[in-house]
Design an enzyme around this catalytic site. Structure first.
Site, mmCIF file in Angstrom:
data_model
loop_
_atom_site.group_PDB
_atom_site.id
_atom_site.type_symbol
_atom_site.label_atom_id
_atom_site.label_comp_id
_atom_site.label_asym_id
_atom_site.label_seq_id
_atom_site.Cartn_x
_atom_site.Cartn_y
_atom_site.Cartn_z
ATOM 1 N N ASP A 127 13.147 6.432 26.843
ATOM 2 C CA ASP A 127 14.182 5.716 26.078
ATOM 3 C C ASP A 127 15.486 6.495 26.235
ATOM 4 O O ASP A 127 15.505 7.599 26.791
ATOM 5 C CB ASP A 127 13.776 5.664 24.589
ATOM 6 C CG ASP A 127 14.849 5.033 23.712
ATOM 7 O OD1 ASP A 127 15.321 3.930 24.047
ATOM 8 O OD2 ASP A 127 15.244 5.646 22.701
ATOM 9 N N SER A 128 16.563 5.919 25.701
ATOM 10 C CA SER A 128 17.847 6.618 25.744
ATOM 11 C C SER A 128 17.908 7.730 24.696
ATOM 12 O O SER A 128 18.935 8.378 24.557
ATOM 13 C CB SER A 128 18.976 5.623 25.476
ATOM 14 O OG SER A 128 18.836 5.116 24.166
ATOM 15 N N TYR A 136 22.732 3.594 25.837
ATOM 16 C CA TYR A 136 22.677 2.769 27.051
ATOM 17 C C TYR A 136 23.374 1.423 26.807
ATOM 18 O O TYR A 136 23.894 0.809 27.728
ATOM 19 C CB TYR A 136 21.213 2.497 27.435
ATOM 20 C CG TYR A 136 20.508 3.610 28.183
ATOM 21 C CD1 TYR A 136 21.087 4.869 28.361
ATOM 22 C CD2 TYR A 136 19.246 3.399 28.738
ATOM 23 C CE1 TYR A 136 20.424 5.881 29.040
ATOM 24 C CE2 TYR A 136 18.573 4.398 29.437
ATOM 25 C CZ TYR A 136 19.159 5.635 29.582
ATOM 26 O OH TYR A 136 18.503 6.617 30.266
ATOM 27 N N GLY A 137 23.332 0.984 25.549
ATOM 28 C CA GLY A 137 23.792 -0.363 25.207
ATOM 29 C C GLY A 137 25.247 -0.664 25.516
ATOM 30 O O GLY A 137 25.647 -1.820 25.565
ATOM 31 N N CYS A 183 12.541 0.965 25.652
ATOM 32 C CA CYS A 183 13.947 0.683 25.359
ATOM 33 C C CYS A 183 14.226 -0.757 25.798
ATOM 34 O O CYS A 183 13.959 -1.113 26.958
ATOM 35 C CB CYS A 183 14.805 1.663 26.146
ATOM 36 S SG CYS A 183 16.577 1.329 26.081
ATOM 37 N N ASN A 184 14.716 -1.554 24.883
ATOM 38 C CA ASN A 184 15.006 -2.962 25.211
ATOM 39 C C ASN A 184 16.130 -3.076 26.228
ATOM 40 O O ASN A 184 16.094 -3.901 27.133
ATOM 41 C CB ASN A 184 15.410 -3.717 23.952
ATOM 42 C CG ASN A 184 14.266 -3.865 22.980
ATOM 43 O OD1 ASN A 184 13.573 -4.865 22.973
ATOM 44 N ND2 ASN A 184 14.034 -2.851 22.152
ATOM 45 N N THR A 185 17.154 -2.229 26.046
ATOM 46 C CA THR A 185 18.324 -2.288 26.918
ATOM 47 C C THR A 185 17.921 -1.941 28.356
ATOM 48 O O THR A 185 18.315 -2.621 29.310
ATOM 49 C CB THR A 185 19.394 -1.296 26.415
ATOM 50 O OG1 THR A 185 19.569 -1.511 25.012
ATOM 51 C CG2 THR A 185 20.697 -1.496 27.122
ATOM 52 N N GLU A 229 20.674 7.637 16.273
ATOM 53 C CA GLU A 229 20.498 8.792 17.160
ATOM 54 C C GLU A 229 20.985 10.070 16.465
ATOM 55 O O GLU A 229 20.399 11.123 16.601
ATOM 56 C CB GLU A 229 21.287 8.504 18.446
ATOM 57 C CG GLU A 229 20.983 9.346 19.649
ATOM 58 C CD GLU A 229 19.535 9.290 20.115
ATOM 59 O OE1 GLU A 229 19.076 10.338 20.551
ATOM 60 O OE2 GLU A 229 18.856 8.235 20.035
ATOM 61 N N CYS A 269 15.804 -3.446 19.411
ATOM 62 C CA CYS A 269 16.211 -2.135 19.909
ATOM 63 C C CYS A 269 15.191 -1.166 19.329
ATOM 64 O O CYS A 269 14.916 -1.228 18.120
ATOM 65 C CB CYS A 269 17.615 -1.787 19.427
ATOM 66 S SG CYS A 269 18.064 -0.057 19.708
ATOM 67 N N THR A 270 14.624 -0.320 20.153
ATOM 68 C CA THR A 270 13.522 0.529 19.663
ATOM 69 C C THR A 270 13.997 1.573 18.654
ATOM 70 O O THR A 270 13.190 2.214 18.000
ATOM 71 C CB THR A 270 12.793 1.213 20.829
ATOM 72 O OG1 THR A 270 13.756 1.909 21.641
ATOM 73 C CG2 THR A 270 12.051 0.205 21.673
ATOM 74 N N HIS A 271 15.309 1.733 18.532
ATOM 75 C CA HIS A 271 15.816 2.627 17.487
ATOM 76 C C HIS A 271 15.664 2.005 16.087
ATOM 77 O O HIS A 271 15.572 2.730 15.100
ATOM 78 C CB HIS A 271 17.312 2.929 17.709
ATOM 79 C CG HIS A 271 17.570 3.978 18.752
ATOM 80 N ND1 HIS A 271 17.356 3.766 20.086
ATOM 81 C CD2 HIS A 271 18.030 5.252 18.642
ATOM 82 C CE1 HIS A 271 17.693 4.869 20.761
ATOM 83 N NE2 HIS A 271 18.104 5.778 19.903
HETATM 84 N N1 DGL Z 1 16.408 2.103 22.074
HETATM 85 C C1 DGL Z 1 17.291 1.411 22.951
HETATM 86 C C2 DGL Z 1 16.951 -0.072 22.980
HETATM 87 O O1 DGL Z 1 15.853 -0.441 22.643
HETATM 88 C C3 DGL Z 1 18.705 1.727 22.595
HETATM 89 C C4 DGL Z 1 19.607 1.630 23.763
HETATM 90 C C5 DGL Z 1 20.891 2.386 23.664
HETATM 91 O O2 DGL Z 1 20.863 3.586 23.959
HETATM 92 O O3 DGL Z 1 21.924 1.773 23.380
HETATM 93 O O4 DGL Z 1 17.739 -0.900 23.374
#
Ligand code: DGL
Length: 265
Positions: A7-8, A39-40, A70-72, A150, A181-183
Site C-alpha cells: 500500500d502507499s 498515491y491518490g 490499495c484501491n488507488t 497516514e 480506500c484501505t486507509h
Molecule cells: N490506501 C490507499 C487506497 O486504498 C490510499 C492511496 C493514497 O495513498 O492516496 O486508495
C-alpha cells in the site's frame, strides 16, 4: 508460502488484519510506500512506476502472491502488474469490494468514498456495473483523508467536520457504503458515527480471495499448508518508520516489530 502485501502506507494494514484472521499458514511481507504517499493525487503513470518497483521488490523476496492492498494502486496499476509479473497471482481490492457491496445492497444504490484518483477512474462503477448493470454507484473523492490518517488521525471537531463534509456529498438514499480506500477502515468508527448505512470494507472479501488463491497454489505445487503458531511478518517502510509503527500499532492493537527501510523506494 509467502504473501506480499503493499500500500502507499498504513492503509494496507486493514487488509493485512483480515488476512491474518483467515490465513495461519503463510508468512507476509508488507510494503508501505509512505515516502510516496498519497498515491491518490499522483498521475497514473507515476503510480504504475512505483508499483512496478514494489512488485520487483516483492518478487525478489520470493512471495507466492501479491496483494495490492490499495484501491488507488489497483485502479492505476493492476493490469500493468499482471502484464509484467505473469508467474504469480496478483489480487486487487476493488473486485472483492464491489462483489461484497452487491451482496449487501438491497436498493441497488451504492456509495463509495475513496481517493480522488479512484473516484475519477470510475473503477467501482465499472466493476459493479459489469457484475450487475442494475446497480447505481455514487463516488466521492476525498483528497485530505488519506494523508490525515497516514499522519495518525486525531479524533477532534475539525476532523469530524471534514469527514462529515465528504459523507454529506453522497446521496441520502444509498443503502451501502464502500470504504474505497484501505486507509478508511482505520477510522471506521468515526465514519459509522456520521452515516447509518451498511459499510463494506473490501479487505474482508479480499482476504477470502487470497486464501482461495493460496489453496489453489498449494494444490498445484504440492506445498504443505502447515499451521504456524505465529506467522512471520516483515514490514518494509519507505517513509518514517516510527510514525508507521505508532499508527499501525494503534490500529492493529499489537506491537509491530521487524520494520525495515527497503533499499528501493
Ligand atoms: N490506501 C490507499 C487506497 O486504498 C490510499 C492511496 C493514497 O495513498 O492516496 O486508495
Amino acid at each position: 508460502m509467502k504473501i506480499g502485501v503493499f500500500d502507499s502506507g498504513v492503509g494496507g494494514l486493514s487488509v493485512l488484519k483480515k488476512i491474518k484472521e483467515k490465513i495461519d499458514f503463510a508468512d507476509v511481507i508488507y510494503y508501505g510506500d509512505s515516502m510516496n504517499s498519497p498515491y491518490g493525487s499522483k498521475s497514473i503513470k507515476e503510480i504504475q512506476e512505483l508499483c512496478l518497483n514494489i512488485g520487483e521488490f516483492l518478487i525478489d523476496n520470493q512471495v507466492d502472491i501479491i496483494v495490492i492492498a490499495c484501491n488507488t494502486a489497483t485502479a492505476a496499476a493492476l493490469d500493468t502488474l499482471r502484464e509484467r509479473f505473469t508467474s504469480i497471482p496478483i489480487i486487487g481490492v476493488v473486485q472483492p469490494g464491489a462483489a461484497m457491496a452487491i451482496k449487501q445492497s438491497k436498493n441497488k444504490k451504492i456509495g463509495v468514498l475513496s481517493t480522488p484518483l479512484t473516484a475519477k477512474s470510475g473503477i467501482y462503477e465499472k466493476v459493479i456495473k459489469t457484475l450487475n448493470p442494475k446497480y447505481e454507484v455514487f463516488q466521492k473523492g476525498c483528497d485530505l483523508l488519506c494523508p490525515m490518517i497516514e499522519r495518525g488521525w486525531e479524533d477532534n471537531d475539525r476532523n469530524t467536520k471534514l469527514l462529515k463534509s465528504y459523507v454529506d456529498q453522497l446521496p441520502k438514499d444509498i443503502d451501502t457504503l464502500i470504504l474505497g480506500c484501505t486507509h478508511y477502515p482505520l477510522i471506521r468508527g468515526e465514519i459509522e458515527k456520521l452515516i447509518d448505512k451498511k459499510i463494506v470494507d473490501p479487505a474482508e472479501e479480499t482476504a477470502m480471495h487470497v486464501l482461495f488463491e493460496l489453496n489453489k497454489l498449494a494444490l498445484k505445487n504440492g506445498f504443505k499448508k502447515s499451521r504456524k503458531e505465529k506467522i512471520n511478518i516483515d514490514y518494509f517502510v519507505t517513509g518514517d518508520i516510527d510514525r508507521f509503527k505508532k499508527v499501525g500499532e494503534r490500529f492493529l492493537g499489537e506491537e509491530l516489530s521487524n520494520i525495515y527501510q527497503p533499499l528501493i523506494g
